[in-house]
Design a protein around this motif. Structure first.
Motif, short mmCIF file in Angstrom:
data_model
loop_
_atom_site.label_atom_id
_atom_site.label_comp_id
_atom_site.label_asym_id
_atom_site.label_seq_id
_atom_site.Cartn_x
_atom_site.Cartn_y
_atom_site.Cartn_z
N TRP A 235 0.82 -1.22 0.00
CA TRP A 235 0.00 0.00 0.00
C TRP A 235 0.85 1.27 0.00
CZ3 TRP A 235 -3.70 -2.15 4.37
CH2 TRP A 235 -4.57 -3.07 3.79
N SER A 236 2.14 1.11 -0.39
CA SER A 236 3.04 2.26 -0.24
C SER A 236 2.75 3.38 -1.22
CB SER A 236 4.49 1.82 -0.32
OG SER A 236 4.73 1.16 -1.53
N LYS A 237 1.98 3.12 -2.28
CA LYS A 237 1.68 4.25 -3.18
C LYS A 237 0.75 5.25 -2.48
CE LYS A 237 -2.07 2.06 -5.65
NZ LYS A 237 -2.67 1.61 -6.86
N TRP A 238 0.01 4.78 -1.48
CA TRP A 238 -0.88 5.69 -0.74
C TRP A 238 -0.25 6.13 0.58
CZ3 TRP A 238 -4.20 1.04 -1.85
CH2 TRP A 238 -4.89 1.19 -3.06
N LEU A 239 0.57 5.25 1.13
CA LEU A 239 1.21 5.54 2.42
C LEU A 239 2.71 5.41 2.21
CD1 LEU A 239 -1.27 3.47 4.65
CD2 LEU A 239 -1.10 5.96 4.56
N PRO A 240 3.35 6.47 1.67
CA PRO A 240 4.73 6.32 1.20
C PRO A 240 5.79 6.27 2.30
CG PRO A 240 3.90 8.53 0.71
CD PRO A 240 2.75 7.76 1.30
N CYS A 241 5.44 6.51 3.54
CA CYS A 241 6.47 6.44 4.59
C CYS A 241 6.97 5.00 4.74
CB CYS A 241 5.92 6.96 5.93
SG CYS A 241 5.71 8.75 5.89
N ASP A 242 8.28 4.86 4.85
CA ASP A 242 8.86 3.51 4.90
C ASP A 242 10.03 3.41 5.89
OD1 ASP A 242 10.65 5.04 3.52
OD2 ASP A 242 10.78 3.74 1.76
N ARG A 243 10.21 4.42 6.72
CA ARG A 243 11.28 4.40 7.72
C ARG A 243 10.73 4.99 9.02
NH1 ARG A 243 13.25 2.30 3.96
NH2 ARG A 243 15.30 2.55 2.98
N ALA A 244 11.27 4.49 10.13
CA ALA A 244 10.94 5.12 11.42
C ALA A 244 12.23 5.23 12.21
CB ALA A 244 9.93 4.29 12.19
N MET A 245 12.40 6.39 12.86
CA MET A 245 13.62 6.63 13.63
C MET A 245 13.21 6.99 15.06
SD MET A 245 16.53 9.32 12.50
CE MET A 245 16.78 8.81 10.85
N PRO A 246 13.04 5.97 15.93
CA PRO A 246 12.64 6.27 17.31
C PRO A 246 13.81 6.78 18.14
CG PRO A 246 12.40 3.90 16.79
CD PRO A 246 13.17 4.53 15.68
N VAL A 247 13.54 7.67 19.07
CA VAL A 247 14.57 8.15 19.99
C VAL A 247 13.90 8.63 21.29
CG1 VAL A 247 14.63 10.46 18.92
CG2 VAL A 247 16.55 9.70 20.28
N PRO A 248 14.33 8.09 22.44
CA PRO A 248 13.74 8.56 23.70
C PRO A 248 14.44 9.82 24.21
CG PRO A 248 15.21 6.71 24.11
CD PRO A 248 15.28 6.99 22.64
N THR A 249 13.70 10.69 24.86
CA THR A 249 14.31 11.86 25.49
C THR A 249 13.87 11.91 26.96
OG1 THR A 249 12.47 13.25 24.80
CG2 THR A 249 14.41 13.26 23.39
N GLU A 250 14.56 12.79 27.70
CA GLU A 250 14.18 12.97 29.10
C GLU A 250 12.78 13.56 29.18
OE1 GLU A 250 16.84 15.37 31.40
OE2 GLU A 250 18.50 14.00 31.01
N LEU A 313 14.42 1.93 11.67
CA LEU A 313 13.61 0.76 11.34
C LEU A 313 13.06 0.95 9.93
CD1 LEU A 313 11.59 0.64 14.68
CD2 LEU A 313 13.26 -1.05 13.97
N LYS A 314 13.09 -0.13 9.16
CA LYS A 314 12.56 -0.06 7.78
C LYS A 314 11.26 -0.84 7.71
CE LYS A 314 17.09 0.30 5.73
NZ LYS A 314 18.06 -0.15 4.78
N PHE A 315 10.34 -0.37 6.90
CA PHE A 315 9.08 -1.10 6.74
C PHE A 315 8.44 -0.73 5.42
CE2 PHE A 315 8.09 2.85 9.05
CZ PHE A 315 7.06 3.37 8.28
N GLN A 316 7.40 -1.41 5.08
CA GLN A 316 6.59 -1.03 3.93
C GLN A 316 5.14 -1.09 4.37
OE1 GLN A 316 5.91 -3.80 0.53
NE2 GLN A 316 7.03 -2.25 -0.65
#
Ligand SMILES: Cc1cc2nc3c(=O)[nH]c(=O)nc-3n(C[C@H](O)[C@H](O)[C@H](O)COP(=O)(O)OP(=O)(O)OC[C@H]3O[C@@H](n4cnc5c(N)ncnc54)[C@H](O)[C@@H]3O)c2cc1C
Length: 513
Positions: A235-250, A313-316
């Motif tokens: 479904w990436s033609k409608w939802l093109p995001c394919d990476r996530a970069m999580p980071v915790p902060t204080e 993290l990579k995803f489709q």
């Protein structure tokens, strides 16, 4: 009575332990034998901190104590999601867990609100939502139960530490006699005639035989994709995001009772307040930004000290074409992935478990059960997919390529039809199966900047002055009642303060429990 069903769960992330918890609590011990296999070496994805109100029903139904769970997972309450810069730069709205106003004689409340615009009022629809007003005021209390007052018109969910929630469920499940087996699956044995899975074989050589297998192996999808070769709907033609970069902060500043999602150049970032830290991350499309630039954009936007380096993290976007094949059902990431914009993944695990419980086989494979499960999950996934696309498509930002692409893209027919109905006269479809009821669709249509061209003629049945007065009274009633609520931080500290939380952070003294 049939013999107990021998169930093997592969995976000990949120999906695996939720499945084990529900099955061990709700399926009588005489009807099942259950084991869970996981590998500490592989670990879990460990993100997934924002939930939907359904999780409370899940926890309640299996006998989990709310305050105990919240303490153990550093949880806070969540009244909705705050969208910043989505429809256009500078825009802001909350998708609340609750209705706007109250339904009047079968007619959506928003029809009277839309009518008020024609009558020259410019009232913000959010001022008619109890959850929105409470969220904006950083206040929290439990909804009134069994009343028809305006403070009974919302529900709530949690922000929690996903790894701690999985550990909490593990303790819950092991206390009910379910065996956890540590080890990496090396091979899968299948029946040569039917294709049914017979056993998982671990690297140690140990063989875990079973009759029914639940694949919770995460993005690997070891059984459903790996063994049955189940295809993928992209479904990436409608939802093109394919990476996530999580980071915790204080943890700094106010403890907000909502998730914040802020539109960025090539996607969006989340901000999730927990008791001990804040979860952040950038979900972006690698077609529109490279990883280094995304990292810089994320780090520049965070105002709080980092607790760890960002991960990648990579995803489709998409899902397996079906979730159940032969004697194996996949739950969680092994069955599909939709970005966490509306915190839907844990809900999808939960609803799949509930359908599975209703359709669980008594012994071997029965295609009728499989088809029904897959049909129900098709609807669940597709409706969430359309709802997510709506956020991207209805935008007038035009400042970066991603947003221009999304505004111009063709959307699924099912969504085009829905948008057309709302654009005409605020018609919001109500469906039986699937997440997101009309108040959710309404919040996002309006929040993204789509105001209906007309209101329903039925709204004119009430005299205008009377209708306007009623609207004004609802706003006032909500404001007054919200003013009486405790601050969210104080409420959390009193009700479910986690032991390690430093009280100095709880700078809001007001406690009214
Ligand atoms: C960036 C991001 C943010 C998210 N945010 C949210 C959110 O806010 N809200 C929400 O609802 N959801 C969110 N999700 C989704 C959520 O994280 C997942 O739905 C949830 O964690 C379930 O994961 P899982 O159990 O399916 O997989 P995992 O956590 O990956 O678990 C897989 C398990 O399988 C085991 N395993 C795999 N291979 C083997 C093998 N060969 N042998 C033995 N064991 C094996 C692993 O050891 C592990 O125990 C987010 C996801 C991402 C990527």
């Amino acid at each position: 009575m049939d013999k107990p069903l021998d169930i093997v769960i592969l995976g000990g992330g949120t999906a695996g332990w939720m499945a084990a918890a529900a099955l061990s609590a709700l399926l009588p011990a005489g009807r099942r034998r259950m084991r869970l296999v996981e590998s500490d070496e592989i670990g879990i994805v460990g993100v997934g901190e924002a939930t939907l109100p359904h999780i409370k029903n899940f926890n309640d139904s299996i006998g989990i104590d709310e305050a105990d769970m919240m303490r153990a997972t550093n949880a806070t309450f969540k009244l909705g999601i705050h969208f910043v810069d989505w429809g256009f730069k500078g825009s802001s709205y909350i998708h609340p867990f609750g209705v706007h106003g109250s339904a009047q004689a079968g007619l959506g409340f928003h029809q009277q609100w839309r009518r008020s615009l024609d009558a020259g009022r410019d009232w913000d629809i959010q001022d008619f939502s109890f959850a929105c007003v409470a969220a904006n005021a950083n206040r929290f209390d439990f909804p009134a139960v069994g009343k028809s007052t305006v403070n009974s018109t919302y529900s709530y969910a949690y922000h929690f530490d996903a790894s701690l929630y999985a550990q909490y469920l593990r303790r819950f499940v092991e206390a009910r006699g379910v065996q956890r087996i540590e080890g990496k699956v090396r091979d899968v044995e299948q029946d040569p005639d039917t294709g049914d899975i017979r056993a998982l074989v671990l690297e140690s050589g140990e063989r875990i035989a079973g009759q029914f297998f639940i694949d919770c192996s995460g993005f690997r999808s070891l059984l459903l994709a790996g063994r049955f070769g189940t295809g993928w709907d992209d479904w990436s033609k409608w939802l093109p995001c394919d990476r996530a970069m999580p980071v915790p902060t204080e943890r700094c500043g106010d403890l907000t009772p909502y998730t914040r999602v802020i539109a960025m150049n090539a996607g969006w970032r989340w901000r999730i307040p927990l008791q001990h830290r804040t979860g952040n991350g950038y979900v972006f499309s690698s077609r529109f930004i490279d990883e280094d630039k995304a990292r810089a954009e994320l780090l520049n936007s965070l105002g709080e000290p980092l607790l760890a380096e960002p991960r990648m993290l990579k995803f489709q976007a998409g899902r397996r074409v079906h979730s159940w094949a032969r004697n194996c059902v996949a739950l969680g990431l092994s069955s599909g992935f939709l970005e966490p914009l509306e915190s839907t993944s844990i809900y999808l695990i939960q609803i799949a478990i509930m359908h599975l419980l209703e359709l669980i086989p008594t012994k071997g494979h029965d295609q009728r059960l499989v088809d029904e499960f897959n049909l129900r999950m098709d609807l669940e996934y597709e409706r969430i997919r359309d709802f997510l696309i709506l956020h991207y498509h209805l935008n007038s930002r035009e400042d970066t390529e991603l947003w221009r692409y999304c505004a111009a893209m063709d959307v699924p027919d099912s969504l085009r039809r829905r948008i057309g109905l709302f654009r005409h006269s605020g018609i919001v479809e109500q469906y039986r199966h699937g997440l997101f009821t009309p108040p959710s669709w309404l919040s996002v249509y309006l929040g993204q900047g789509l105001t209906p061209e007309h209101y329903s003629p039925l709204a004119d049945a009430a005299p205008l002055n009377r209708a306007l007065k009623d609207l004004d009274e609802i706003r006032e009633d909500i404001r007054d009642r919200v003013d009486e609520m405790p601050k969210h931080a104080s409420f959390v500290a009193r009700y479910a303060g986690a032991p390690q939380v430093d009280d100095r952070h709880l700078h809001e003294a007001e406690v009214r429990l």
